[in-house]
Design a protein around this motif. Structure first.
Motif, PDB file in Angstrom:
ATOM      1  N   CYS A 122       0.866  -1.182   0.000  1.00  0.00           N
ATOM      2  CA  CYS A 122       0.000   0.000   0.000  1.00  0.00           C
ATOM      3  C   CYS A 122       0.900   1.229   0.000  1.00  0.00           C
ATOM      4  O   CYS A 122       1.681   1.420   0.935  1.00  0.00           O
ATOM      5  CB  CYS A 122      -0.895  -0.033   1.236  1.00  0.00           C
ATOM      6  SG  CYS A 122      -1.956   1.407   1.431  1.00  0.00           S
ATOM      7  N   ILE A 123       0.810   2.069  -1.034  1.00  0.00           N
ATOM      8  CA  ILE A 123       1.796   3.129  -1.258  1.00  0.00           C
ATOM      9  C   ILE A 123       1.102   4.460  -1.510  1.00  0.00           C
ATOM     10  O   ILE A 123       0.223   4.566  -2.370  1.00  0.00           O
ATOM     11  CB  ILE A 123       2.684   2.778  -2.476  1.00  0.00           C
ATOM     12  CG1 ILE A 123       3.346   1.414  -2.264  1.00  0.00           C
ATOM     13  CG2 ILE A 123       3.720   3.862  -2.723  1.00  0.00           C
ATOM     14  CD1 ILE A 123       4.033   0.873  -3.503  1.00  0.00           C
ATOM     15  N   ASN A 137       8.971   7.354  -5.931  1.00  0.00           N
ATOM     16  CA  ASN A 137      10.103   6.444  -5.708  1.00  0.00           C
ATOM     17  C   ASN A 137       9.691   5.091  -5.149  1.00  0.00           C
ATOM     18  O   ASN A 137      10.263   4.052  -5.502  1.00  0.00           O
ATOM     19  CB  ASN A 137      11.131   7.093  -4.769  1.00  0.00           C
ATOM     20  CG  ASN A 137      11.923   8.198  -5.449  1.00  0.00           C
ATOM     21  OD1 ASN A 137      11.872   8.351  -6.661  1.00  0.00           O
ATOM     22  ND2 ASN A 137      12.641   8.979  -4.664  1.00  0.00           N
ATOM     23  N   SER A 138       8.705   5.086  -4.256  1.00  0.00           N
ATOM     24  CA  SER A 138       8.276   3.814  -3.672  1.00  0.00           C
ATOM     25  C   SER A 138       7.650   2.912  -4.728  1.00  0.00           C
ATOM     26  O   SER A 138       7.886   1.697  -4.746  1.00  0.00           O
ATOM     27  CB  SER A 138       7.281   4.052  -2.532  1.00  0.00           C
ATOM     28  OG  SER A 138       7.918   4.656  -1.428  1.00  0.00           O
ATOM     29  N   VAL A 139       6.853   3.490  -5.608  1.00  0.00           N
ATOM     30  CA  VAL A 139       6.273   2.711  -6.704  1.00  0.00           C
ATOM     31  C   VAL A 139       7.384   2.171  -7.602  1.00  0.00           C
ATOM     32  O   VAL A 139       7.376   0.995  -7.997  1.00  0.00           O
ATOM     33  CB  VAL A 139       5.268   3.563  -7.500  1.00  0.00           C
ATOM     34  CG1 VAL A 139       4.894   2.873  -8.814  1.00  0.00           C
ATOM     35  CG2 VAL A 139       4.015   3.820  -6.672  1.00  0.00           C
ATOM     36  N   TRP A 168      -2.231   0.313  -4.752  1.00  0.00           N
ATOM     37  CA  TRP A 168      -1.875  -1.034  -4.336  1.00  0.00           C
ATOM     38  C   TRP A 168      -1.009  -1.672  -5.419  1.00  0.00           C
ATOM     39  O   TRP A 168      -1.290  -1.550  -6.601  1.00  0.00           O
ATOM     40  CB  TRP A 168      -3.130  -1.893  -4.135  1.00  0.00           C
ATOM     41  CG  TRP A 168      -3.806  -1.682  -2.819  1.00  0.00           C
ATOM     42  CD1 TRP A 168      -4.958  -0.977  -2.594  1.00  0.00           C
ATOM     43  CD2 TRP A 168      -3.381  -2.171  -1.543  1.00  0.00           C
ATOM     44  NE1 TRP A 168      -5.272  -1.005  -1.258  1.00  0.00           N
ATOM     45  CE2 TRP A 168      -4.317  -1.731  -0.588  1.00  0.00           C
ATOM     46  CE3 TRP A 168      -2.284  -2.935  -1.120  1.00  0.00           C
ATOM     47  CZ2 TRP A 168      -4.206  -2.033   0.763  1.00  0.00           C
ATOM     48  CZ3 TRP A 168      -2.168  -3.232   0.232  1.00  0.00           C
ATOM     49  CH2 TRP A 168      -3.122  -2.793   1.156  1.00  0.00           C
ATOM     50  N   MET A 169       0.040  -2.355  -4.967  1.00  0.00           N
ATOM     51  CA  MET A 169       0.877  -3.138  -5.857  1.00  0.00           C
ATOM     52  C   MET A 169       0.943  -4.562  -5.319  1.00  0.00           C
ATOM     53  O   MET A 169       0.777  -4.797  -4.117  1.00  0.00           O
ATOM     54  CB  MET A 169       2.269  -2.523  -5.994  1.00  0.00           C
ATOM     55  CG  MET A 169       2.224  -1.112  -6.564  1.00  0.00           C
ATOM     56  SD  MET A 169       3.859  -0.420  -6.909  1.00  0.00           S
ATOM     57  CE  MET A 169       4.311  -1.328  -8.403  1.00  0.00           C
ATOM     58  N   GLU A 170       1.211  -5.506  -6.208  1.00  0.00           N
ATOM     59  CA  GLU A 170       1.104  -6.919  -5.855  1.00  0.00           C
ATOM     60  C   GLU A 170       2.224  -7.723  -6.503  1.00  0.00           C
ATOM     61  O   GLU A 170       2.645  -7.450  -7.618  1.00  0.00           O
ATOM     62  CB  GLU A 170      -0.254  -7.436  -6.356  1.00  0.00           C
ATOM     63  CG  GLU A 170      -0.478  -8.925  -6.217  1.00  0.00           C
ATOM     64  CD  GLU A 170      -1.782  -9.339  -6.884  1.00  0.00           C
ATOM     65  OE1 GLU A 170      -2.733  -9.651  -6.161  1.00  0.00           O
ATOM     66  OE2 GLU A 170      -1.847  -9.324  -8.140  1.00  0.00           O
ATOM     67  N   LYS A 171       2.678  -8.730  -5.767  1.00  0.00           N
ATOM     68  CA  LYS A 171       3.637  -9.691  -6.309  1.00  0.00           C
ATOM     69  C   LYS A 171       3.198 -11.088  -5.865  1.00  0.00           C
ATOM     70  O   LYS A 171       2.887 -11.299  -4.693  1.00  0.00           O
ATOM     71  CB  LYS A 171       5.053  -9.406  -5.804  1.00  0.00           C
ATOM     72  CG  LYS A 171       6.118 -10.345  -6.355  1.00  0.00           C
ATOM     73  CD  LYS A 171       7.506  -9.908  -5.898  1.00  0.00           C
ATOM     74  CE  LYS A 171       8.600 -10.783  -6.474  1.00  0.00           C
ATOM     75  NZ  LYS A 171       9.948 -10.305  -6.075  1.00  0.00           N
ATOM     76  N   LEU A 172       3.163 -12.033  -6.804  1.00  0.00           N
ATOM     77  CA  LEU A 172       2.786 -13.403  -6.489  1.00  0.00           C
ATOM     78  C   LEU A 172       4.047 -14.247  -6.329  1.00  0.00           C
ATOM     79  O   LEU A 172       4.912 -14.256  -7.199  1.00  0.00           O
ATOM     80  CB  LEU A 172       1.900 -13.976  -7.595  1.00  0.00           C
ATOM     81  CG  LEU A 172       0.633 -13.168  -7.910  1.00  0.00           C
ATOM     82  CD1 LEU A 172      -0.197 -13.879  -8.973  1.00  0.00           C
ATOM     83  CD2 LEU A 172      -0.192 -12.917  -6.658  1.00  0.00           C
TER      84      LEU A 172
END
Length: 200
Positions: A122-123, A137-139, A168-172
């Motif tokens: 969550c950014i 930068n965080s993204v 929101w960003m996601e990694k599986l």
């Protein structure tokens, strides 16, 4: 010769240093949506709460703490057990030195061993390119580590007299199977990776 970087599980005596690392993010930026920096005592309570189920890691060089990263529940419902939210903060003078990537990769390895499948970040996101309190930068950091943008919420937080969006960003981490393997809480995890970040 440069002193090597050590990544280890946090200790109670780290709380004061971690509170000091976090304070400028609260008081000087919109990276954190908190408006009052936690005390060392409050930080210790947060650390202890996280460690009941998830890893909480610090990066240390020559006795100096340079940053920390941890996972926590995405949403407090049983069906979300296989998802975890990620958090990372580096000391202001330790950014852009590769430390964040090392912390995140170590944390991801431990979460994978626990059986976690989805990582969520969550950014805060600025509405203008010239915002003095927040950049992208965080993204960019998360994109570099394989996270994908999955959603944007508008005007989600107000700080410094400005409105900020949240993304929101996601990694599986692994394929999803039915039924999924139950999560192994971090205190119960037995793996070489955990041993590597235990007290040296």
């Amino acid at each position: 010769m440069t002193t090597p970087l050590t990544i280890r599980i946090t200790r109670p005596q780290d709380a004061r240093a971690l509170a000091a690392i976090y304070r400028p993010y609260v008081e000087q930026t919109a990276i954190s949506f908190e408006c009052e920096a936690p005390t060392a005592t409050a930080m210790l309570r947060r650390m202890e709460n996280v460690l009941t189920r998830y890893p909480y890691l610090v990066a240390e060089r020559g006795g100096d703490l340079l940053g920390y990263a941890y996972a926590h529940p995405f949403i407090g419902r049983a069906a979300y057990d296989w998802s975890a939210e990620m958090t990372i903060y580096l000391r202001m003078d330790a950014r852009r030195a590769g430390i964040g990537g090392q912390l995140y990769r170590t944390l991801e390895d431990l979460l994978r061993d626990m059986g976690v499948l989805n990582l969520n970040a969550c950014i805060g996101y600025p509405q203008t390119d010239d915002d003095p309190y927040l950049t992208t930068n965080s993204v960019d950091f998360h994109k570099h580590l394989g996270y994908e943008w999955v959603g944007r919420f508008h005007d989600s937080g107000s700080k410094f007299g400005r409105w900020y969006d949240m993304v929101w960003m996601e990694k599986l981490l692994a394929p999803h199977q039915t039924p999924p393997t139950p999560i192994c809480p971090f205190p119960d995890l037995h793996s070489p990776k955990k041993d590597a970040v235990m007290e040296e």
